[in-house]
Design a protein around this motif. Structure first.
Motif, PDB file in Angstrom:
ATOM      1  N   UNK A 483      -5.475  -7.085   2.846  1.00 38.71           N
ATOM      2  CA  UNK A 483      -5.787  -7.206   1.322  1.00 38.71           C
ATOM      3  C   UNK A 483      -4.565  -7.703   0.583  1.00 38.71           C
ATOM      4  N   UNK A 484      -4.806  -8.993  -0.230  1.00 42.65           N
ATOM      5  CA  UNK A 484      -3.577  -9.157  -0.983  1.00 42.65           C
ATOM      6  C   UNK A 484      -3.611  -8.029  -2.166  1.00 42.65           C
ATOM      7  N   UNK A 485      -2.235  -7.754  -2.176  1.00 43.22           N
ATOM      8  CA  UNK A 485      -2.010  -6.680  -3.245  1.00 43.22           C
ATOM      9  C   UNK A 485      -0.745  -6.574  -3.687  1.00 43.22           C
ATOM     10  N   UNK A 486      -0.726  -6.621  -5.194  1.00 39.35           N
ATOM     11  CA  UNK A 486       0.509  -6.746  -5.826  1.00 39.35           C
ATOM     12  C   UNK A 486       1.548  -5.763  -5.240  1.00 39.35           C
ATOM     13  N   UNK A 487       2.787  -6.173  -5.198  1.00 43.77           N
ATOM     14  CA  UNK A 487       3.900  -5.277  -4.817  1.00 43.77           C
ATOM     15  C   UNK A 487       4.123  -4.216  -5.855  1.00 43.77           C
TER      16      UNK A 487
END
Length: 1006
Positions: A483-487
């Motif tokens: 899942x693309x997730x903000x750092x």
């Protein structure tokens, strides 16, 4: 074509001199006074009597009130009937038709703040004094004539030429006096509804749009509805000793987008003189614009086919998002006010008034993620292992760092077509209140002691703007269990972050809820005026002070005045983050006293029906200036016979800077405009990325303090072509103006009903105050070949560069900009007015009215060693006032015998304008090497307006009006933003960008 246009203008002038006059009105609607009588008096320079409670005479241009006094300065009057024949929504539309006024159109271009200001002779609103019933409208900086409902006007007087000795130092260019309907008994309803009825045809702009893949609209369009409704109620009580009147006014205008007209199907540019036309591209593309943040790097658009790949950015895939910008802005305005007079005795009348208004208008913009240059010179950052990046995309942006957690500098511009437009909201509101006492003292003296309080507030809320920190957080995305997730979510610094997929077309825009977060940039400006005046006029003839050759005695006016002008500016953190600057609160106090004298020397004698001398003197002390200065006037009138009056006027004025001008001059600020301000001594960049020769010569660069060794070296390149601009740090001293007018008024007895006048004006402003941007110094230094006056504005640091470190307060390394004194402003020309009334017996009555202006000089002189710049009839190269050499209005009105019907046809002529490159005058850039072969001339334009009035009963009048009757298309002007701050391919202040306007209106007395 040029010969024909010139011949038409000359014919119009000749015809007017023989049988015409200034805009004659239609037949009076119920309750109106006779327009022809008012206008004839104005042309003949005699006062127009207003039936106020005391029967006083309101005279524009003089404090002296006496019957049959003659003015030595030309006055143009627009009556209530003229105004009704136009059905204007704003008073600026009334004044736009007068050739003495630089036209404005606040609702027809983007870079407007909605405030209506008046500029006589195109000399700036700071030099035009605006009055309501002879008293100041408000502070110069905060004034907004939108407070005045057109339906409440009795007339508008325009006095051109200096009037500083009478009214104050800011009346350098003249005075505009709005005379309101003084009293009313009953209930009255005035209503107008209008819309635009335009036939869209093939146009040059439409052809350019079609070539870019944009289909322009065709066929008949009805849009742009506007409403104006005024309810007035008044009552006279106690044998007319008490007069009360109140009104409520509502006005609104509907939004019209650019793409509703084929003439503005896209913003058309001609990037290279005589080159092909093209639609302006924008990096705010629905597909998503991406660029590695390196100078001269490639520009990309996400492939619209859905694959995660880049295609080169160009006109074929750019978005022409200005099609949805406002050709007419949404606007809504509410006015309310009241007036009262109470006559206690002939010696004392109390008076007071109050007007309030609120005006809201909008500018529309697509919802988008802004380019990083909006926030300064720092680019965005993307991590090179971002899961939204395909391999090819990462390689294009990160190179060898592809697949690592390294951050690469990029720029992004993304437009969300599936989201509603965002709005800049402009709210202008104000209140103006007056109070005082006036009356007579014996038979010789009158007095008026009163004051004005005015407060104008402007609140601007810019469309929701993404937060730069949040944009960077949303671009730093990692893969967490697929899942693309903000750092920032992973490390806990911003748990609310939503990832931004900037690398595929068709993003749904859900990320904007995070990026915006209600972060609207807001600013507020408040201008306040306190003005107290005491004036007394007297007829010294009662004491025997009369010339032995005259019938009337010497008249005198004495006055004293105190003013306090204030301006306060505040903004929130979001605004400061974007535009920097600081809050401020500035004010200045003014103390003035004046004297005015009118002395008839000879009356009703052979060869001297009237010989009169006038004079005036005013002393002013501004708290912002250590010195006291004075203004004066000398005037003369000579009528050898009753039919002819010769007149002359000489005025000297010193105008102190307004509080805003002082702030702009002295406050120091720094900014950069990405990609817009390069160093002309640095090497140019060729299309292949190689470096070429500088734009400026070695001699010019030496004049800026550059060493020969640095000339043309890459050291001088400002990052991203964004050199530093420093505004402020100047002095702002008073300017001195000299105004001369010479003319005559003729009313030949052998042609009953004819009145005409011709006046020559000459205005010279020394030490002229004005705002000069950085281009003023760059272009001036370059064009002049190294004139120190201009080149001193280019301040190099020790390394020779014009790029100061961000966040510092440097003393070098910048280009200057701001308000300061420069050398001289000049305006010269002739004004023509005429009127002819013909009683045709059984055929009714005909009225012809004419006003015209021939501008022979409009410009100035930048420095003592530079030639004079005459911009009359030219545009471009700093000729920004867009003043044609000749313009006129000619109205013909027929009134039936029973006065139940009239028809009024008005002809508006706007003279041609030529690009300054083709002027043949090197002072404004008209050198042979700059001469253009295409799109260098705007031909003369003629508009016709028809107004039909039906006086159905004594209580009811109906109106049907067609402005721009023939649906004349506005002239095409490429690069229009550079000329008029409008992106709709014309000059909306000067021409009609919307086409024919149909108006239906009614006036009902109850």
């Amino acid at each position: 074509m040029g010969f024909l246009s010139h011949s038409v203008s000359v014919t119009a002038l000749a015809g007017a001199m023989l049988l015409a006059a200034p805009a004659v009105a239609q037949q009076a609607a119920p309750g109106d006074s006779d327009a022809a009588t008012q206008r004839a008096a104005a042309i003949a320079s005699e006062p127009v009597e207003t039936p106020a409670a005391t029967g006083e005479v309101v005279v524009t241009g003089s404090r002296i009130q006496r019957p049959n006094v003659a003015s030595a300065a030309p006055i143009t009057s627009v009556t209530a009937q003229d105004i009704r024949a136009q059905a204007p929504l704003n008073v600026e539309e009334v004044l736009n038709r007068l050739p003495q006024v630089a036209p404005d159109s606040q609702q027809n271009y983007q870079d407007s703040d909605g405030r209506q200001r008046i500029k006589l002779r195109s000399l700036g609103f700071e030099r035009t004094l605006v009055l309501i019933d002879g008293k100041r409208l408000g502070t110069q900086n905060g004034q907004d004539t939108g407070i005045i409902p057109p339906s409440l006007l009795e007339r508008v007087d325009v006095l051109t030429g200096g009037a500083s000795s009478v009214y104050g130092s800011d009346a350098v260019a003249g005075v505009v006096n709005f005379i309101l309907r003084p009293s009313f008994d009953g209930i009255r309803l005035d209503a107008n509804y209008s819309f635009y009825n335009h036939q869209n045809k093939g146009t040059t702009a439409g052809d350019a749009a079609r070539g870019a893949g944009v289909t322009p609209v065709r066929g008949l369009t009805n849009d742009g509805g506007r409403s104006d409704l005024t309810l007035t109620a008044g009552k006279k009580l106690f044998d007319d000793k008490l007069s009360l009147m109140g009104f409520v006014n509502y006005r609104q205008a509907n939004f019209v987008p650019y793409n509703a007209r084929s003439t503005s199907a896209c913003e058309v540019q001609q990037p290279v003189a005589d080159g092909p036309l093209s639609c302006t591209t924008t990096t705010y593309a629905p597909g998503g614009y991406v660029r590695p943040a390196v100078t001269g790097g490639p520009e990309y658009i996400n492939n619209p086919d859905g694959t995660r790949s880049f295609v080169p950015f160009g006109q074929s895939n750019a978005a022409f998002d200005r099609r949805g910008y406002p050709l007419q802005r949404d606007m809504e305005r509410v006015n309310a006010g009241g007036f009262a007079t109470l006559t206690l005795a002939p010696e004392a009348e109390l008076y007071g008034s109050a007007i309030w208004f609120k005006d809201t208008s909008y500018n529309r913009y697509p919802t988008r993620v802004l380019n990083s240059g909006t926030y300064g010179s720092a680019p965005y950052q993307v991590n090179c292992d971002n899961p939204f990046l395909s391999g090819s995309q990462a390689a294009a942006l990160c190179g060898a760092a592809t697949g690592t957690s390294a951050l690469a500098p990029i720029d992004v511009g993304y437009r969300f077509d599936n989201l509603p437009y965002t709005f800049d909201e402009y709210v202008n509101r104000g209140i103006r209140a007056t109070a005082g006492i006036r009356g007579k003292v014996g038979t010789a003296w009158t007095y008026d002691v009163g004051g004005v309080f005015a407060r104008n507030q402007q609140d601007v809320a810019f469309g929701d703007i993404p937060d730069v920190t949040r944009v960077n957080n949303s671009l730093n995305v990692v893969n967490v269990n697929g899942t693309p997730t903000c750092a920032s979510v992973v490390n806990g610094t911003d748990p609310n972050c939503i990832p931004f997929d900037a690398f595929s077309a068709g993003n749904d825009g859900s990320v904007m809820s995070y990026l915006l977060a209600g972060n609207r940039a807001r600013t507020r400006g408040v201008g306040t005026l306190w003005d107290v005046t005491a004036n007394m006029t007297g007829d010294l003839g009662d004491y025997g002070v009369t010339s032995p050759f005259a019938n009337d005695g010497v008249a005198i006016a004495l006055g004293a005045e105190y003013r306090k002008d204030s301006y306060r500016s505040t903004a929130n953190g979001a605004y400061r983050a974007l535009y920097s600057g600081t809050d401020f609160d500035a004010s200045q106090d003014v103390w003035e006293s004046n004297i005015e004298v009118q002395a008839p020397l000879v009356q009703e004698k052979p060869f001297a029906h009237l010989l009169q001398a006038n004079g005036g003197y005013r002393v002013s002390k501004y708290s912002s200036s250590p010195d006291t200065f004075s203004t004066w006037k000398l005037e003369g009138l000579w009528a050898p016979v009753r039919d002819l009056t010769l007149r002359a006027s000489f005025n000297k004025a010193q105008r102190a800077p307004t509080v805003i001008e002082i702030r702009q001059a002295t406050n120091i600020g720094f900014s950069r405009q990405g990609g817009a301000r390069g160093d002309f001594c640095a090497p140019t960049r060729n299309a292949d990325g190689s470096l070429g020769a500088p734009v400026a010569s070695l001699d010019v660069c030496r004049a800026t303090g550059l060493s020969d060794a640095l000339y043309g070296t890459p050291t001088l390149l400002c990052p991203d072509n964004s050199c530093t601009i420093r505004s402020g740090g100047f002095n702002a001293d008073p300017e001195t103006a000299y105004t001369q007018t010479y003319g005559f008024v003729a009313r030949p007895r052998f042609v009953p009903g004819l009145t005409f006048s011709v006046d020559y004006y000459r205005i010279k402003i020394d030490n002229s105050l004005g705002y000069n941007d950085d281009n003023y110094y760059l272009d001036g230094c370059l064009r002049s070949g190294g004139d120190p006056f201009f080149c001193s504005g280019i301040v190099r640091d020790a390394s020779g560069t014009l790029y100061a470190a961000a966040g510092s307060n440097p003393t070098s390394g910048f280009i200057r900009a701001g308000t300061t004194n420069y050398y001289r402003s000049i305006a010269r020309g002739l004004d023509f007015q005429a009127q002819y009334t013909l009683d045709a017996g059984g055929a009714g009555r005909f009225d012809w009215g004419f006003t015209g202006s021939l501008t022979t000089f409009a410009g100035g002189q930048d420095s003592p060693i530079q030639p004079e710049r005459n911009c009359a009839g030219y545009y471009g190269n700093g000729c920004g006032q867009l003043i044609p050499k000749w313009s006129h209005g000619l109205r013909t009105t027929w009134t039936s015998v029973d006065k139940a019907f009239n028809a009024s046809l008005n002809w508006r002529h706007v003279g041609s304008l030529t690009n300054a490159n083709n002027s043949g005058d090197a002072a404004i850039g008209g050198t042979p090497d700059r001469e253009q072969a295409t799109y260098y001339r705007i031909g003369a334009q003629d508009y016709f307006d028809l107004a039909l009035t039906f006086n159905v009963t004594q209580q009811v009048a109906l109106r049907l009006i067609a402005n721009n009757l023939l649906d004349r298309v506005a002239p095409f002007v490429p690069n229009s933003y550079n000329i008029s701050l409008a992106r709709n391919n014309t000059i909306p202040q000067r021409y009609d960008p919307l086409g024919r306007q149909i108006v239906v209106g009614a006036t009902v007395n109850f």
